[in-house]
Scaffold this active site. Structure first.
Site, PDB file in Angstrom:
ATOM      1  N   HIS A   1       0.874  -1.101   0.036  1.00 32.39           N
ATOM      2  CA  HIS A   1       0.062  -0.060   0.010  1.00 32.39           C
ATOM      3  C   HIS A   1       0.943   1.262  -0.064  1.00 32.39           C
ATOM      4  O   HIS A   1       2.165   1.029   0.251  1.00 32.39           O
ATOM      5  CB  HIS A   1      -0.894  -0.077   1.080  1.00 32.39           C
ATOM      6  CG  HIS A   1      -0.072   0.151   2.537  1.00 32.39           C
ATOM      7  ND1 HIS A   1       0.404  -0.823   3.232  1.00 32.39           N
ATOM      8  CD2 HIS A   1       0.604   1.239   3.165  1.00 32.39           C
ATOM      9  CE1 HIS A   1       1.082  -0.436   4.284  1.00 32.39           C
ATOM     10  NE2 HIS A   1       1.045   0.807   3.999  1.00 32.39           N
TER      11      HIS A   1
ATOM     12  N   HIS B   1       6.182   6.012  -1.956  1.00 36.44           N
ATOM     13  CA  HIS B   1       6.652   4.793  -2.245  1.00 36.44           C
ATOM     14  C   HIS B   1       5.704   3.672  -1.593  1.00 36.44           C
ATOM     15  O   HIS B   1       4.843   3.860  -0.894  1.00 36.44           O
ATOM     16  CB  HIS B   1       8.142   4.601  -1.384  1.00 36.44           C
ATOM     17  CG  HIS B   1       7.699   4.674   0.178  1.00 36.44           C
ATOM     18  ND1 HIS B   1       7.483   5.951   0.662  1.00 36.44           N
ATOM     19  CD2 HIS B   1       7.674   3.726   1.145  1.00 36.44           C
ATOM     20  CE1 HIS B   1       7.376   5.475   2.024  1.00 36.44           C
ATOM     21  NE2 HIS B   1       7.449   4.257   2.310  1.00 36.44           N
TER      22      HIS B   1
HETATM   23  O1  3AM Z   1       4.168   1.710   4.218  1.00 32.75           O
HETATM   24  P1  3AM Z   1       5.119   2.558   5.088  1.00 32.75           P
HETATM   25  O2  3AM Z   1       6.382   1.592   5.253  1.00 32.75           O
HETATM   26  O3  3AM Z   1       5.570   3.742   4.291  1.00 32.75           O
HETATM   27  O4  3AM Z   1       6.411   2.297   8.302  1.00 32.75           O
HETATM   28  C1  3AM Z   1       5.102   2.036   8.556  1.00 32.75           C
HETATM   29  C2  3AM Z   1       4.329   2.055   7.235  1.00 32.75           C
HETATM   30  O5  3AM Z   1       4.744   2.906   6.225  1.00 32.75           O
HETATM   31  C3  3AM Z   1       4.485   3.536   8.947  1.00 32.75           C
HETATM   32  O6  3AM Z   1       3.195   3.346   8.919  1.00 32.75           O
HETATM   33  C4  3AM Z   1       2.989   2.654   7.724  1.00 32.75           C
HETATM   34  C5  3AM Z   1       1.884   1.424   8.336  1.00 32.75           C
HETATM   35  O7  3AM Z   1       2.513   0.551   9.176  1.00 32.75           O
HETATM   36  N1  3AM Z   1       4.860   3.886  10.428  1.00 32.75           N
HETATM   37  C6  3AM Z   1       5.002   3.002  11.401  1.00 32.75           C
HETATM   38  N2  3AM Z   1       5.215   3.588  12.520  1.00 32.75           N
HETATM   39  C7  3AM Z   1       5.554   4.568  12.426  1.00 32.75           C
HETATM   40  C8  3AM Z   1       6.056   6.011  12.946  1.00 32.75           C
HETATM   41  N3  3AM Z   1       6.322   5.764  14.368  1.00 32.75           N
HETATM   42  C9  3AM Z   1       5.345   4.996  11.000  1.00 32.75           C
HETATM   43  N4  3AM Z   1       5.461   6.164  10.512  1.00 32.75           N
HETATM   44  C10 3AM Z   1       5.712   7.140  11.038  1.00 32.75           C
HETATM   45  N5  3AM Z   1       6.071   6.965  12.393  1.00 32.75           N
END
Ligand code: 3AM
Length: 181
Positions: free
Chosen positions: A40, A126
């Site tokens: 996603h 991304h």
């Molecule tokens: O799909 P991506 O990898 O861009 O990395 C986590 C994921 O992003 C991000 O939220 C999305 C769904 O889990 N995520 C997890 N913890 C986070 C945090 N503390 C976070 N993004 C920012 N701060």
């Protein structure tokens, strides 16, 4: 509830991205590869919030979605963070020539600012495809990969709840807001 707002990918794009990464997955089978169904585009991570905040989030999503029309995105190559030679995260970049996805994320951030604060980190379109606890040369001598070239349509925002604890997180869709509705 651990919440985030994302753009979902059509199932055939998820499967095509996942399949395109087979050669890389064969080289590094032991890092955490994101299963196809979990791919996603995160627009905004909200973090741990009470269920009582859900209606407010949905209201913000609807307010933003109403101001937009569906638009197209495409995949644009593989990269890694912090670098291909010493990587902890592998991602597939997204072609967003008009900067629409970035503007959509900024619009959402503006709408959520009063109730939920702002995202400090710059938005980079991304799909996260793999995570490693150690830094590894994941993209050194990158094998040929054929990512899907067809564009896909972004037509809604989805509020997801993450359920952690299993081998991979489970993402539960709680609400959607259609662009232009
Ligand atoms: O799909 P991506 O990898 O861009 O990395 C986590 C994921 O992003 C991000 O939220 C999305 C769904 O889990 N995520 C997890 N913890 C986070 C945090 N503390 C976070 N993004 C920012 N701060």
């Amino acid at each position: 509830m651990r919440l985030f707002i994302a753009v979902e990918l059509p199932p055939e794009v998820r499967e095509a991205v996942h399949a395109a990464l087979d050669p890389l997955r064969d080289r590094f089978p032991r890092i955490r590869w994101v299963p196809a169904e979990n791919l996603h585009v995160t627009l905004r991570f909200l973090g741990e919030l009470g269920a009582d905040r859900q209606a407010e989030i949905e209201g913000s999503m609807l307010a933003v979605a109403r101001r937009w029309e569906p638009f197209e995105l495409s995949c644009s190559g593989v990269g890694a963070f912090p670098s291909g030679r010493s990587a902890k995260t592998v991602w597939v970049g997204l072609g967003d020539p008009g900067g629409l996805l970035k503007r959509l994320a900024a619009d959402l951030d503006d709408e959520l600012a009063a109730g939920f604060g702002r995202e400090e980190r710059a938005f980079k379109p991304h799909l996260t495809v793999a995570r490693s606890t150690q830094r590894l040369p994941l993209l050194d001598g990158l094998p040929p990969l054929s990512l899907p070239s067809e564009a896909f349509t972004v037509d809604r925002l989805t509020l997801f709840r993450s359920h952690l604890g299993g081998p991979a997180p489970e993402y539960e869709s709680l609400a959607t807001a259609r662009l232009g509705a």
